[in-house]
Design a protein around this motif. Structure first.
Motif, PDB file in Angstrom:
ATOM      1  N   CYS A 251       0.830  -1.222   0.000  1.00  0.00           N
ATOM      2  CA  CYS A 251       0.000   0.000   0.000  1.00  0.00           C
ATOM      3  C   CYS A 251       0.858   1.263   0.000  1.00  0.00           C
ATOM      4  CB  CYS A 251      -0.947   0.006   1.194  1.00  0.00           C
ATOM      5  SG  CYS A 251      -2.155  -1.305   1.070  1.00  0.00           S
ATOM      6  N   ASP A 252       2.158   1.083   0.111  1.00  0.00           N
ATOM      7  CA  ASP A 252       3.100   2.172  -0.095  1.00  0.00           C
ATOM      8  C   ASP A 252       2.822   3.406   0.775  1.00  0.00           C
ATOM      9  OD1 ASP A 252       5.370   3.012  -1.362  1.00  0.00           O
ATOM     10  OD2 ASP A 252       4.341   3.925  -3.054  1.00  0.00           O
TER      11      ASP A 252
ATOM     12  N   LEU B  11       0.470  -8.014  15.566  1.00  0.00           N
ATOM     13  CA  LEU B  11       1.449  -7.158  14.860  1.00  0.00           C
ATOM     14  C   LEU B  11       1.412  -5.731  15.417  1.00  0.00           C
ATOM     15  CD1 LEU B  11       0.795  -8.457  11.241  1.00  0.00           C
ATOM     16  CD2 LEU B  11       2.988  -8.605  12.444  1.00  0.00           C
ATOM     17  N   ASP B  12       0.207  -5.272  15.755  1.00  0.00           N
ATOM     18  CA  ASP B  12       0.060  -3.923  16.308  1.00  0.00           C
ATOM     19  C   ASP B  12       0.735  -3.839  17.682  1.00  0.00           C
ATOM     20  OD1 ASP B  12      -0.873  -1.314  16.765  1.00  0.00           O
ATOM     21  OD2 ASP B  12      -2.701  -2.052  17.725  1.00  0.00           O
ATOM     22  N   SER B  13       0.453  -4.813  18.538  1.00  0.00           N
ATOM     23  CA  SER B  13       1.007  -4.724  19.895  1.00  0.00           C
ATOM     24  C   SER B  13       2.522  -4.926  19.910  1.00  0.00           C
ATOM     25  CB  SER B  13       0.300  -5.691  20.842  1.00  0.00           C
ATOM     26  OG  SER B  13       0.449  -6.984  20.349  1.00  0.00           O
ATOM     27  N   ASN B  14       3.069  -5.519  18.851  1.00  0.00           N
ATOM     28  CA  ASN B  14       4.523  -5.691  18.777  1.00  0.00           C
ATOM     29  C   ASN B  14       5.206  -4.641  17.896  1.00  0.00           C
ATOM     30  OD1 ASN B  14       5.395  -8.290  20.307  1.00  0.00           O
ATOM     31  ND2 ASN B  14       3.437  -8.766  19.326  1.00  0.00           N
ATOM     32  N   GLY B  15       4.445  -3.650  17.467  1.00  0.00           N
ATOM     33  CA  GLY B  15       5.039  -2.511  16.756  1.00  0.00           C
ATOM     34  C   GLY B  15       5.366  -2.735  15.286  1.00  0.00           C
ATOM     35  N   TYR B  16       4.795  -3.801  14.682  1.00  0.00           N
ATOM     36  CA  TYR B  16       5.084  -4.047  13.258  1.00  0.00           C
ATOM     37  C   TYR B  16       4.143  -3.254  12.342  1.00  0.00           C
ATOM     38  CZ  TYR B  16       8.032  -7.934  14.749  1.00  0.00           C
ATOM     39  OH  TYR B  16       9.021  -8.676  15.325  1.00  0.00           O
ATOM     40  N   ILE B  17       2.975  -2.935  12.867  1.00  0.00           N
ATOM     41  CA  ILE B  17       2.021  -2.121  12.109  1.00  0.00           C
ATOM     42  C   ILE B  17       1.441  -1.072  13.055  1.00  0.00           C
ATOM     43  CG2 ILE B  17       1.388  -3.997  10.521  1.00  0.00           C
ATOM     44  CD1 ILE B  17      -1.196  -4.387  12.027  1.00  0.00           C
ATOM     45  N   ALA B  18       0.872  -0.020  12.486  1.00  0.00           N
ATOM     46  CA  ALA B  18       0.270   1.018  13.329  1.00  0.00           C
ATOM     47  C   ALA B  18      -1.114   1.319  12.805  1.00  0.00           C
ATOM     48  CB  ALA B  18       1.135   2.267  13.309  1.00  0.00           C
ATOM     49  N   GLY B  19      -2.037   1.488  13.748  1.00  0.00           N
ATOM     50  CA  GLY B  19      -3.421   1.753  13.343  1.00  0.00           C
ATOM     51  C   GLY B  19      -3.833   3.159  13.715  1.00  0.00           C
ATOM     52  N   ILE B  20      -4.664   3.731  12.868  1.00  0.00           N
ATOM     53  CA  ILE B  20      -5.199   5.060  13.161  1.00  0.00           C
ATOM     54  C   ILE B  20      -6.713   4.944  13.138  1.00  0.00           C
ATOM     55  CG2 ILE B  20      -5.453   7.410  12.256  1.00  0.00           C
ATOM     56  CD1 ILE B  20      -2.554   7.104  11.239  1.00  0.00           C
ATOM     57  N   ARG B  21      -7.324   5.467  14.182  1.00  0.00           N
ATOM     58  CA  ARG B  21      -8.785   5.416  14.249  1.00  0.00           C
ATOM     59  C   ARG B  21      -9.303   6.828  14.072  1.00  0.00           C
ATOM     60  NH1 ARG B  21     -12.195   1.460  16.462  1.00  0.00           N
ATOM     61  NH2 ARG B  21     -10.442   0.251  17.251  1.00  0.00           N
TER      62      ARG B  21
ATOM     63  N   LYS C 272      -7.655   2.082  10.490  1.00  0.00           N
ATOM     64  CA  LYS C 272      -6.944   1.897   9.220  1.00  0.00           C
ATOM     65  C   LYS C 272      -5.496   1.614   9.583  1.00  0.00           C
ATOM     66  CE  LYS C 272     -10.042   5.121   6.998  1.00  0.00           C
ATOM     67  NZ  LYS C 272     -10.217   6.434   6.378  1.00  0.00           N
ATOM     68  N   TRP C 273      -4.843   0.757   8.771  1.00  0.00           N
ATOM     69  CA  TRP C 273      -3.525   0.268   9.161  1.00  0.00           C
ATOM     70  C   TRP C 273      -2.438   0.635   8.170  1.00  0.00           C
ATOM     71  CZ3 TRP C 273      -3.231  -1.553  13.957  1.00  0.00           C
ATOM     72  CH2 TRP C 273      -4.407  -1.999  14.561  1.00  0.00           C
ATOM     73  N   LYS C 274      -1.238   0.813   8.707  1.00  0.00           N
ATOM     74  CA  LYS C 274      -0.064   0.955   7.842  1.00  0.00           C
ATOM     75  C   LYS C 274       1.111   0.210   8.470  1.00  0.00           C
ATOM     76  CE  LYS C 274       1.996   4.993   7.616  1.00  0.00           C
ATOM     77  NZ  LYS C 274       2.180   6.459   7.511  1.00  0.00           N
ATOM     78  N   ILE C 275       2.052  -0.158   7.626  1.00  0.00           N
ATOM     79  CA  ILE C 275       3.224  -0.891   8.115  1.00  0.00           C
ATOM     80  C   ILE C 275       4.221   0.100   8.733  1.00  0.00           C
ATOM     81  CG2 ILE C 275       4.451  -0.809   5.893  1.00  0.00           C
ATOM     82  CD1 ILE C 275       5.347  -3.726   6.440  1.00  0.00           C
ATOM     83  N   THR C 276       4.905  -0.317   9.783  1.00  0.00           N
ATOM     84  CA  THR C 276       5.925   0.547  10.390  1.00  0.00           C
ATOM     85  C   THR C 276       7.303   0.174   9.803  1.00  0.00           C
ATOM     86  OG1 THR C 276       6.328  -1.030  12.138  1.00  0.00           O
ATOM     87  CG2 THR C 276       4.654   0.652  12.583  1.00  0.00           C
ATOM     88  N   ASP C 277       8.317   0.945  10.161  1.00  0.00           N
ATOM     89  CA  ASP C 277       9.668   0.611   9.693  1.00  0.00           C
ATOM     90  C   ASP C 277      10.092  -0.758  10.214  1.00  0.00           C
ATOM     91  OD1 ASP C 277       9.854   2.937   8.303  1.00  0.00           O
ATOM     92  OD2 ASP C 277      10.897   4.049   9.897  1.00  0.00           O
ATOM     93  N   LYS C 278       9.718  -1.035  11.468  1.00  0.00           N
ATOM     94  CA  LYS C 278      10.044  -2.350  12.040  1.00  0.00           C
ATOM     95  C   LYS C 278       9.391  -3.467  11.214  1.00  0.00           C
ATOM     96  CE  LYS C 278       9.598  -5.015  16.325  1.00  0.00           C
ATOM     97  NZ  LYS C 278       9.038  -5.055  17.681  1.00  0.00           N
ATOM     98  N   GLY C 279       8.161  -3.226  10.784  1.00  0.00           N
ATOM     99  CA  GLY C 279       7.446  -4.208   9.960  1.00  0.00           C
ATOM    100  C   GLY C 279       8.138  -4.426   8.630  1.00  0.00           C
TER     101      GLY C 279
END
Lengths: 85, 184
Positions: free
Chosen positions: A22-23, A56-66, A74-81
């Motif tokens: 999703c870039d 994945l969210d609780s381990n910091g691989y993705i981040a969600g915005i409500r 809605k979700w996006k990948i983090t740098d760690k992910g």
């Protein structure tokens, strides 16, 4: 036969791949789950897909915005992910 | 002569029909219903296993391609919007990009919503053009007014220094000298 843990690892990896594609755009959770159901075989149940996302969210691989106005996140990948792929 | 395998029949469908089949499968229509649709629309008999094979071969790739298209659609809209500095603030640009992406990635998106988004961007372009026209008209008016003032400068000086006239009278007379009688 794959163990549940192997399946979880595979499912989480699919979540990361979908979000990486999703870039940087945020993917609504319902679209993310739809895509997982189409991409992972056998298709995950709703609760299974949600469990992968929460992990994945609780381990910091993705981040969600409500949205402030409510609705599903809605979700996006983090740098760690990205590094995990 | 042996009958062709039902999976090879699907692989050999014309591109347009393959795309249609992909759409059905990706929008979540169950295999047993797709099988009926394939028979009805393409006059091809197939099996659930053949549909599953088709899905693995074509649909996964199509899903990835669709995400890429969604990203590029959103980027295109962003480029159009960002080419108008000052028209949209950064937060609105981000919201427009995000909305374009979500609409493009969602196979069930209402085409009217996609159209509305593009219309919003195009409307902003039209607004730019009409603002530019107003600006040009104003520049022309200023130029004409300056030219008219130069042509009647001695009379304007006389009006300005006439102590028998009130300020309002002076303005009325100067306007009359410059632009003539008001239209009826």
């Amino acid at each position: 036969m794959a163990t549940q843990e192997t399946r979880n690892v595979d499912g989480r990896r699919h979540v990361l791949q979908v979000l990486r594609d999703c870039d940087g755009y945020l993917l609504p959770e319902n679209s993310l789950i739809d895509q997982l159901r189409l991409q992972v075989a056998p298709a995950p149940t709703m609760s299974e897909a949600e469990e992968w996302i929460r992990w994945l969210d609780s381990n910091g691989y993705i981040a969600g915005i409500r949205s402030e106005l409510g609705g599903a996140p809605k979700w996006k990948i983090t740098d760690k992910g990205k590094l995990a792929l | 002569m042996r009958k062709p395998r039902s999976d090879s029949k699907l692989m050999n469908l014309p591109e347009e029909q393959k795309a249609m089949l992909c759409d059905w499968l990706l929008s979540g229509v169950p295999y047993h219903q797709v099988r009926v649709l394939v028979k009805k629309e393409f006059s091809v008999s197939t099996s659930l296993a053949a549909l599953s094979g088709f899905y693995e071969t074509f649909c996964s790739a199509e899903l990835i391609a669709r995400r890429r298209r969604a990203v590029s659609t959103a980027d295109e809209i962003a480029k159009e919007v960002e080419s108008k500095p000052g028209r949209f603030d950064a937060a609105t640009i981000d919201a427009l990009k995000q909305k374009a992406f979500e609409l493009s990635v969602n196979p069930g998106a209402n085409p009217k919503d996609v159209k509305s988004l593009f219309m919003l961007v195009l409307k902003s372009r039209d607004q730019d053009l009409s603002e530019r026209n107003i600006e040009l008209a104003r520049e022309k008016f200023e130029f004409d007014a300056a030219k008219a003032a130069l042509a009647v400068l001695p009379e304007l000086r006389k009006i300005a220094t006439d102590r028998s006239l009130t300020d309002d009278d002076k303005l009325r007379q100067a306007r009359l000298k410059l632009f003539g009688d008001l239209p009826e």
